[in-house]
Motif scaffolding. Structure first.
Motif, short mmCIF file in Angstrom:
data_model
loop_
_atom_site.label_atom_id
_atom_site.label_comp_id
_atom_site.label_asym_id
_atom_site.label_seq_id
_atom_site.Cartn_x
_atom_site.Cartn_y
_atom_site.Cartn_z
N GLU A 215 0.85 -1.19 0.00
CA GLU A 215 0.00 0.00 0.00
C GLU A 215 0.89 1.24 0.00
O GLU A 215 1.83 1.35 0.79
CB GLU A 215 -0.93 0.02 1.21
N THR A 217 1.21 5.17 0.52
CA THR A 217 0.67 6.40 1.10
C THR A 217 1.76 7.46 0.94
O THR A 217 2.09 7.84 -0.17
CB THR A 217 0.28 6.18 2.58
N GLU A 229 -6.76 0.47 2.89
CA GLU A 229 -7.80 1.49 2.99
C GLU A 229 -8.97 1.18 2.07
O GLU A 229 -10.13 1.40 2.43
CB GLU A 229 -7.21 2.87 2.66
N GLN A 232 -11.23 -1.37 3.78
CA GLN A 232 -11.90 -0.81 4.95
C GLN A 232 -13.01 0.15 4.56
O GLN A 232 -14.11 0.13 5.13
CB GLN A 232 -10.88 -0.11 5.85
#
Length: 253
Positions: A215, A217, A229, A232
């Motif tokens: 992931e 970010t 994310e 979720q």
């Protein structure tokens, strides 16, 4: 992880940081590249996930170009270019290969898929005899199918075993049911010795179990599926859609 089949075709990528001209200029100023040194790849499936603008497609493009694929997609035999917009990141990326060599491969790029389909049609008009290029994609012009059908025609007909497949947002034209069909097709190809590197926003596609998820970010981290994310947010929305709509639209439902 890398002991499995000795990394299959690509074991990792390395950024030659000493040769980077400046980390203040694009694409090296992207947060994903700030601390990137070596990125290990799963011998079966590697996912790059992150928000729009996070740099996942830029990294994926660099991997593809460093492997010898055309920046706008296709096999290594394609060399068309509608507009030179790709970065020069590939010049600073080293591909660490496994002991095996893939039999075939494809760089699937959703944003330039139209150009790929057009190039296939153009090349086929020049063929006087013998098999057409489109025959290996199912026989029907990709322009004469819906967007989703043409995407899936490539996965179903052009992809085969023992291949390296680099996919950038393949879900963009696929319905949820087609995305699940894509999981089935991926699994068939993995069992036939193929390796996938995929940038995606789809919680369905990234659910493939025998994979590693990175992931992106302000850095790049290996995470579990449930930690992403994307998962979720989708889970929260589907579990409580009325509450989410009220928050998003500031209305009472």
């Amino acid at each position: 992880m890398q002991s499995k089949e000795l990394g299959r075709y690509i074991r990792s990528i390395e950024l030659d940081r000493d040769k980077v001209p400046s980390f203040s200029q694009y694409p090296f100023n992207l947060p994903v590249l700030r601390d990137l040194d070596t990125l290990s790849l799963h011998p079966k499936v590697t996912f790059l996930v992150g928000e729009n603008g996070s740099g996942k497609s830029t990294v994926l493009e660099a991997i593809a170009v460093a492997c010898g694929f055309n920046a706008e997609g296709g096999t290594k035999n394609f060399n068309f270019s509608s507009r030179a917009t790709h970065s020069d990141l590939a010049n600073y990326v080293k591909v660490v290969k496994g002991v095996r060599k893939p039999r075939t491969g494809f760089f699937f790029r959703a944003e330039s898929f139209y150009n790929l389909a057009s190039n296939i049609d153009d090349l086929d008009t020049e063929i006087a005899f013998g098999p057409r290029i489109i025959d290996s994609y199912g026989g029907l012009s990709l322009h004469k199918q819906s967007h989703g059908e043409s995407f899936f025609a490539v996965f179903l007909n052009r992809f085969s075993g023992e291949g390296i497949y680099i996919l950038d947002e393949p879900e963009s034209a696929l319905s949820p049911s087609r995305q699940m069909s894509m999981l089935t097709r991926m699994h068939e190809l993995v069992k036939e010795g193929s390796q996938f590197i995929i940038a995606t926003h789809s919680p369905i596609i990234m659910a493939y179990p025998d994979a590693v998820l990175y992931e992106i970010t302000d850095k790049i981290d290996q995470v579990s599926y449930e930690e992403t994310e994307h998962y979720q947010i989708m889970r929260t929305f589907l579990n409580k859609p009325q509450k989410m709509l009220k928050l998003l639209l500031d209305e009472t439902y």
